[in-house]
Design a protein around this motif. Structure first.
Motif: not given
Length: 147
Positions: A6-22
């Protein structure tokens, strides 16, 4: 292995947490490779070069593109299953940056996939993709997650 480039990092902790969950729920080793998002459209070619550096000739590459094919979750599960059966390299999903994908990356693609005619931010696309890959494995395992 499944790689999500992916080009570009996730800046929102909430999104990162959900991505990690899946990602943790996917029964196959899955990693996200985050590349720098270039600030201008001229940088799209540089992004493309960086993406291609992370792809082996034996990888099966699925690019996420607006003009790609729209399929159901069940069809994505079938695609993943069929691809894994024949795979000699990794299954690689590619999410472009804010200006899209370079033509060289699109040309390298084995399958062009579209989630919608809408344009999504790459951060949200990472979450949607992670959930759909997880869902695909649930479908393949006849799990009731997918109803």
């Amino acid at each position: 292995m499944i790689k999500i480039i992916t080009v570009g990092k996730v800046r929102k902790k909430e999104l990162s947490s959900l991505i990690d969950f899946y990602l943790k729920q996917i029964p196959r080793k899955t990693e996200i490779i985050v590349l720098k998002d270039e600030p201008t459209i001229q940088g799209m070619e540089k992004e493309g070069e960086n993406i291609l550096r992370n792809i082996k000739p034996t990888d099966f590459v699925i690019t996420l593109e607006i003009k790609g094919k729209k399929i159901s979750s069940e069809d994505l599960a079938k695609l993943i299953s069929k691809t894994e059966d024949d795979l000699k390299g990794d299954l690689v999903f590619v999410i472009g940056g804010s200006f899209g994908l370079s033509s060289s990356v699109s040309e390298r693609s084995n399958y062009k996939l579209s989630f919608s005619d809408f344009t999504f931010p790459h951060q949200l696309m990472q979450l949607l993709l992670a959930e759909q890959v997880y869902r695909a494995y649930q479908i393949l395992n006849n799990h009731p997650y997918h109803k």
